[in-house]
Design an enzyme around this catalytic site. Structure first.
Site, PDB file in Angstrom:
ATOM      1  N   CYS A   1      60.612  35.570  47.303  1.00 31.66           N
ATOM      2  CA  CYS A   1      59.660  36.443  46.616  1.00 31.66           C
ATOM      3  C   CYS A   1      58.315  35.729  46.481  1.00 31.66           C
ATOM      4  O   CYS A   1      58.255  34.523  46.266  1.00 31.66           O
ATOM      5  CB  CYS A   1      60.199  36.786  45.235  1.00 31.66           C
ATOM      6  SG  CYS A   1      59.136  37.883  44.284  1.00 31.66           S
TER       7      CYS A   1
ATOM      8  N   CYS B   1      63.976  41.408  38.181  1.00 32.83           N
ATOM      9  CA  CYS B   1      62.683  40.733  38.133  1.00 32.83           C
ATOM     10  C   CYS B   1      62.456  40.296  36.692  1.00 32.83           C
ATOM     11  O   CYS B   1      62.715  41.048  35.757  1.00 32.83           O
ATOM     12  CB  CYS B   1      61.576  41.683  38.578  1.00 32.83           C
ATOM     13  SG  CYS B   1      59.937  40.935  38.414  1.00 32.83           S
TER      14      CYS B   1
ATOM     15  N   TYR C   1      30.563  42.674  34.298  1.00 32.41           N
ATOM     16  CA  TYR C   1      31.873  42.905  34.935  1.00 32.41           C
ATOM     17  C   TYR C   1      32.872  43.335  33.859  1.00 32.41           C
ATOM     18  O   TYR C   1      33.936  42.753  33.711  1.00 32.41           O
ATOM     19  CB  TYR C   1      32.392  41.632  35.628  1.00 32.41           C
ATOM     20  CG  TYR C   1      31.452  41.006  36.620  1.00 32.41           C
ATOM     21  CD1 TYR C   1      31.480  41.394  37.971  1.00 32.41           C
ATOM     22  CD2 TYR C   1      30.541  40.031  36.231  1.00 32.41           C
ATOM     23  CE1 TYR C   1      30.641  40.800  38.894  1.00 32.41           C
ATOM     24  CE2 TYR C   1      29.687  39.435  37.143  1.00 32.41           C
ATOM     25  CZ  TYR C   1      29.737  39.819  38.471  1.00 32.41           C
ATOM     26  OH  TYR C   1      28.908  39.225  39.388  1.00 32.41           O
TER      27      TYR C   1
ATOM     28  N   GLU D   1      29.658  47.551  34.778  1.00 25.84           N
ATOM     29  CA  GLU D   1      30.840  47.505  35.651  1.00 25.84           C
ATOM     30  C   GLU D   1      30.593  48.400  36.867  1.00 25.84           C
ATOM     31  O   GLU D   1      30.008  49.460  36.754  1.00 25.84           O
ATOM     32  CB  GLU D   1      32.048  47.993  34.830  1.00 25.84           C
ATOM     33  CG  GLU D   1      33.236  48.532  35.610  1.00 25.84           C
ATOM     34  CD  GLU D   1      33.909  47.501  36.493  1.00 25.84           C
ATOM     35  OE1 GLU D   1      34.084  46.357  36.053  1.00 25.84           O
ATOM     36  OE2 GLU D   1      34.253  47.848  37.646  1.00 25.84           O
TER      37      GLU D   1
ATOM     38  N   CYS E   1      38.711  33.768  36.689  1.00 28.66           N
ATOM     39  CA  CYS E   1      40.089  33.673  37.191  1.00 28.66           C
ATOM     40  C   CYS E   1      40.122  32.772  38.423  1.00 28.66           C
ATOM     41  O   CYS E   1      41.118  32.723  39.131  1.00 28.66           O
ATOM     42  CB  CYS E   1      40.642  35.063  37.504  1.00 28.66           C
ATOM     43  SG  CYS E   1      39.611  35.995  38.629  1.00 28.66           S
TER      44      CYS E   1
HETATM   45  N1  SAH Z   1      36.232  42.017  31.898  1.00 28.17           N
HETATM   46  C1  SAH Z   1      37.244  42.943  32.293  1.00 28.17           C
HETATM   47  C2  SAH Z   1      37.516  43.038  33.800  1.00 28.17           C
HETATM   48  C3  SAH Z   1      37.225  41.851  34.637  1.00 28.17           C
HETATM   49  S1  SAH Z   1      37.787  42.021  36.304  1.00 28.17           S
HETATM   50  C4  SAH Z   1      38.513  42.698  31.520  1.00 28.17           C
HETATM   51  O1  SAH Z   1      38.661  41.680  30.867  1.00 28.17           O
HETATM   52  O2  SAH Z   1      39.404  43.555  31.550  1.00 28.17           O
HETATM   53  C5  SAH Z   1      36.263  42.047  37.188  1.00 28.17           C
HETATM   54  C6  SAH Z   1      35.585  43.394  37.217  1.00 28.17           C
HETATM   55  O3  SAH Z   1      34.371  43.264  37.932  1.00 28.17           O
HETATM   56  C7  SAH Z   1      36.364  44.496  37.920  1.00 28.17           C
HETATM   57  O4  SAH Z   1      36.540  45.545  37.022  1.00 28.17           O
HETATM   58  C8  SAH Z   1      35.465  44.895  39.090  1.00 28.17           C
HETATM   59  O5  SAH Z   1      35.492  46.284  39.354  1.00 28.17           O
HETATM   60  C9  SAH Z   1      34.097  44.479  38.605  1.00 28.17           C
HETATM   61  N2  SAH Z   1      33.091  44.182  39.641  1.00 28.17           N
HETATM   62  C10 SAH Z   1      33.281  43.558  40.826  1.00 28.17           C
HETATM   63  N3  SAH Z   1      32.107  43.394  41.477  1.00 28.17           N
HETATM   64  C11 SAH Z   1      31.144  43.920  40.676  1.00 28.17           C
HETATM   65  C12 SAH Z   1      29.729  44.054  40.800  1.00 28.17           C
HETATM   66  N4  SAH Z   1      29.098  43.603  41.874  1.00 28.17           N
HETATM   67  N5  SAH Z   1      29.070  44.638  39.776  1.00 28.17           N
HETATM   68  C13 SAH Z   1      29.720  45.091  38.683  1.00 28.17           C
HETATM   69  N6  SAH Z   1      31.060  44.994  38.522  1.00 28.17           N
HETATM   70  C14 SAH Z   1      31.770  44.421  39.508  1.00 28.17           C
END
Ligand code: SAH
Length: 469
Positions: free
Chosen positions: A80, A177, A329, A350, A426
């Site tokens: 897996c 799982c 984001y 976003e 991440c």
């Molecule tokens: N902060 C949020 C999500 C983070 S994940 C949480 O904690 O839940 C990263 C996010 O960035 C995703 O939702 C993705 O759609 C967005 N993203 C990716 N590239 C981007 C860009 N160029 N401009 C704006 N958002 C973007």
């Protein structure tokens, strides 16, 4: 040693590198090793790449197992693509993750670091995911032994489980799982048994035929359970019988949906899930904030550690109630909403419009009135006019995807020069690269890794940057 396909023998593995690869040094050269080996093992490595200073290969034989190894708890370990670090004690997993963050920040970022806080480990190291997606396939992945046993039956054997890494049409049938709370396994195994007993076809991704495609489960800390069954086309009688059986057999399903996906790819993003039972969504809680999660919504997959991550983020932001906070984001707005009570104003940005719709709905549902959300690319939206309109930022929280921030955005952040930036990442490698760019005006004040994904090599890291004056 410059040649490919060379086998290096009796190599002592000394450390972990990024992306779960292990590392050894042979004749002054760094060798990255795949194949589930751990520091302390002694292995033979078949090289697939060999450059001047480094090489890469796969362990083909383990001569000596590290004394650190423990027995994996899952029957599917080794095949897996999930919990690949089960052979390491959890404490050691944490230690390696901590080390990797430090290495990245020093080697890629060339950054002067404050004393790093020890990584915050998870108290719940199994059954921590709120979302899992299983795939139906008529091409079960079988081991050599199973192929022998199966004889003529092979390869037409059904599976409901996870894709085998790098084999796009093969799925590993999963019995139990450990990534999600029950009734996850009960739901999966109930659907599989019914489908087999009634001769329902499992999807064939190469031929693009078959009926059952995916089974997506959300099991929330609130106790709510959402099931979304993805089928290739409508077959009303079979669908109703299967879904009805599932409801009657498994207690606790609060909402049951199905989605028809006639497309080549597995994404349901552009499809319309239909409700068979319940309200069509589930709710998850972070502190006393409630988040509505539909079948297409994004949400942190580990609710427990998600909350921890957000607390660290809020703490680093150092809010007193007067600040203008940008949440870049922002996804469905969860960080912005989480910090909203300590801020004067929150501005979330976003790319995905549907996520912004969810963010607005979540803010309203939690009675958050000081947050506004904008859909679009951060590099298009974050211009001078935007900051002029919404206020000079006191704190910028940024949580980009694995690729990190676009260079145009780091340049803009330097220009805007907010007093504080909280960078949630991440991927500590791209984070280190971005921090190096930001170091022109910022000092790294605090570093706090958080383990969101026990038994995997994935790392989440929060950094507080303070502007130099
Ligand atoms: N902060 C949020 C999500 C983070 S994940 C949480 O904690 O839940 C990263 C996010 O960035 C995703 O939702 C993705 O759609 C967005 N993203 C990716 N590239 C981007 C860009 N160029 N401009 C704006 N958002 C973007």
């Amino acid at each position: 040693m410059r040649k490919k396909n060379v086998v290096l023998e009796n190599v002592p593995v000394t450390a972990y590198a990024a992306e779960g690869k292990a590392l050894a040094r042979v004749e002054g050269k760094v060798v990255f090793i795949e194949g589930g080996v751990v520091p302390g093992d002694v292995v033979d490595v078949k090289l697939s790449k060999s450059k001047k200073d480094w090489a890469e290969g796969k362990a083909i034989r383990i001569h000596q197992h590290s004394s650190d190894r423990v027995t994996p708890f899952c029957q599917h370990f080794g095949l897996c693509g999930g919990c690949k670090w089960q052979m390491l004690p959890y404490e050691l997993q944490l230690q390696y993750k901590q080390q990797q963050v430090a290495d990245h920040l020093r080697r890629i970022g060339h950054l002067e670091l404050p004393a790093m806080a020890p990584i915050i480990g998870a108290t719940q190291t199994r059954r921590y995911r709120n979302k899992l997606e299983f795939t139906f396939s008529n091409k079960a992945y079988l081991t050599d032994e199973e192929i022998k046993e199966a004889g003529e039956d092979w390869p037409r054997r059904n599976a409901l489980g996870f894709h085998i890494p790098r084999l796009f049409d093969k799925v590993l049938d999963i019995q139990t799982c450990h990534l999600q709370e029950e009734p996850a396994n009960l739901i999966k195994n109930t659907v599989r048994s019914w489908a087999e007993a009634h001769n329902l076809s499992f999807y064939d991704i190469r031929q693009q035929e078959g009926w059952l495609r995916n089974l997506v489960l959300r099991i929330c800390t609130t106790g709510e359970v959402m099931v979304n069954l993805v089928i290739h086309h409508e077959a009303k009688k079979e669908r109703e019988a299967l879904l009805q059986h599932l409801l009657e057999t498994v207690p606790g399903i609060t909402t049951l949906l199905y989605t028809i996906n006639p497309k080549k790819n597995d994404s349901i993003f552009d499809l319309e899930p239909r409700v068979f039972f319940g309200k069509g969504y589930v709710e998850e809680k972070l502190e006393d904030f409630t988040f509505k999660i539909g079948p297409k919504s994004f949400f942190q997959t580990n609710t427990y550690q998600g909350e921890t991550l957000y607390k660290v983020t809020r703490d680093f932001a150092g809010l007193t109630g007067h600040e203008v906070v940008y949440d870049l984001y922002c996804g469905t707005g969860s960080i912005g909403i989480f910090v909203s009570r300590q801020a004067r104003k929150v501005v979330g940005i976003e790319l995905i419009k549907e996520a912004i719709d969810d963010a607005r709905e979540n803010a309203a549902a939690n009675d958050v009135k000081n947050a506004t959300f904008f859909a679009g690319d951060v590099i298009d939206i974050c211009d001078d006019a935007f900051f002029a309109e919404h206020g000079a930022p006191d704190v910028i929280i940024t949580d980009p995807p694995r690729a990190g921030m676009h260079e145009k955005l780091t340049a803009k952040l330097l220009e805007v020069a907010a007093p504080r930036i909280v960078y949630v990442s991440c991927n500590p490698a791209t984070q280190a690269r971005d921090l190096a760019l930001l170091s022109e005006k910022y000092t790294v004040e605090k570093v706090q890794p958080v383990d969101m994904f026990p038994h995997t090599h994935h790392i989440e890291n929060v950094v507080l940057l303070q502007r130099r004056y």
